[in-house]
Write an enzyme that holds these catalytic residues in place. Sequence first.
Site, PDB file in Angstrom:
ATOM      1  N   ALA A 161      64.065  61.583 -35.061  1.00 22.04           N
ATOM      2  CA  ALA A 161      64.830  60.337 -35.132  1.00 22.04           C
ATOM      3  C   ALA A 161      64.559  59.418 -33.944  1.00 22.04           C
ATOM      4  CB  ALA A 161      66.310  60.663 -35.216  1.00 22.04           C
ATOM      5  N   ASN A 240      63.794  72.656 -34.223  1.00 22.09           N
ATOM      6  CA  ASN A 240      63.758  71.269 -34.681  1.00 22.09           C
ATOM      7  C   ASN A 240      62.818  70.454 -33.807  1.00 22.09           C
ATOM      8  OD1 ASN A 240      67.095  72.031 -35.079  1.00 22.09           O
ATOM      9  ND2 ASN A 240      65.840  71.446 -36.824  1.00 22.09           N
ATOM     10  N   ARG A 248      50.612  84.203 -37.277  1.00 17.26           N
ATOM     11  CA  ARG A 248      49.262  83.969 -36.758  1.00 17.26           C
ATOM     12  C   ARG A 248      49.197  82.760 -35.833  1.00 17.26           C
ATOM     13  NH1 ARG A 248      47.836  85.802 -41.875  1.00 17.26           N
ATOM     14  NH2 ARG A 248      47.977  83.695 -42.712  1.00 17.26           N
ATOM     15  N   ASP A 293      73.806  68.044 -29.935  1.00 15.70           N
ATOM     16  CA  ASP A 293      72.953  66.910 -30.313  1.00 15.70           C
ATOM     17  C   ASP A 293      73.791  65.868 -31.060  1.00 15.70           C
ATOM     18  OD1 ASP A 293      70.629  65.410 -30.391  1.00 15.70           O
ATOM     19  OD2 ASP A 293      69.705  66.533 -32.028  1.00 15.70           O
TER      20      ASP A 293
HETATM   21 ZN   LIG Z   1      65.848  65.477 -30.611  1.00 14.73          ZN
END
Ligand SMILES: [Zn+2]
Length: 403
Positions: A161, A240, A248, A293
């Site tokens: 964002a 995130n 792998r 957040d």
């Molecule tokens: Zn962020």
Amino acid sequence: MSDLPSVDGVGGGLGGVDADDVLIHSVSLVDEGVRLDDAWIAFRNGRVHARGRGGGWRERTARAMRDGTGAILTPGFIDIHCHGAAGAGFDDPEAQADALDDALTEHAAHGTTRLVLSLVSAPIPRITNRLEALHEYVALRPTVLGVHLEGPFLADSHCGAHDPAHLADPDPASVDALLRAGRGNIRQVTIAPELPGALSAIDTLVREGVAVAVGHTGADVDVVRDAFAAGASILTHTFNGMRGLHHRAPGPIAAAVESGATLEVIADGVHVDPMMIGFLHALAPGRIALVTDAMAATGCEDGDYVLGSLPVRVRDGVVRLRDGGSIAGSTLTTATALRIATTRSGMSLPEAVASLTTIPARAIGRPELGTLRVGAASDAVLMDEELRVRAVWAEGREMPRPA
Ligand SMILES: [Zn+2]
């Protein structure tokens, strides 16, 4: 716990001179990884003055007495990744001190007694202006632990964002300009380590006492290893804005687990499946920092808002970019994060409390916070057994309850 101070010779007295400001008794105290039943604690002058177990509190006088029977008391929660609440974003140049105070009050009602003001990506001059504007605000409020610059040194490929038009490379001139404008208030900077100049920027920031976080990155495990070797110490909202764990291609999460870094995680049940938070905790016990957040819409109705410069829409408390629909911050509070971590991620209550107190405090270089040991700040959260917040004290002052 054997290091509890003896209550002998402390307190007592009949008059106001030797009285506690607040005394909370008969409570289950969860602090520094331990749960102590039938505990009491006394606050005086914004500090923990004494604490103990059993009936010793009856010998004391206090201006405010609180019966905590059946309740849980923890240190106040510390949120090292928070963008705002109550309609105010910390990076909004229009948001004045009273609007920022409303945001802090909203979070305090849900247990956050101290936080870092996170700012999203913007052109460097706009960030330096905001840092200047926030200087006095931060200086006057000990409960604000400084500023987190979540950008602009982020990767285009994983900008989430953050407005891609505002991303920049961490060149020495930009880093110096931010440090100058921050005047010691920058506590944390998120950097994508694959950007040109990232390693020397990490070095510079760490020398200035800033905690560097790796995040919003497309880097592979080797590049992220180099960043942690250069002094980075946090992974910004793990899972995130980065590659996932792959057998792998281990990626940034494996590098962070290996390095001993603190791993932020958004425990809203939307950004990360709660099961994965439990996995992460098993991989890195004692190093998970639960963060919100949270953005300006926290504590507000669903609707249209702006995050930095990007329009977002909030539906059922979930924030998404209006353009493209990717999740963009949260409306999470720390108390909800605690409930999700304990009920859906398999963390014990003392572990989850540590993830909201001592672990984030240590991650930003404030190890004296996040505890209720004698002499510590009297920041505390009183909750019922379902972890619903009943009262919050910040520096010994009881915070207003939400409407
Ligand atoms: Zn962020």
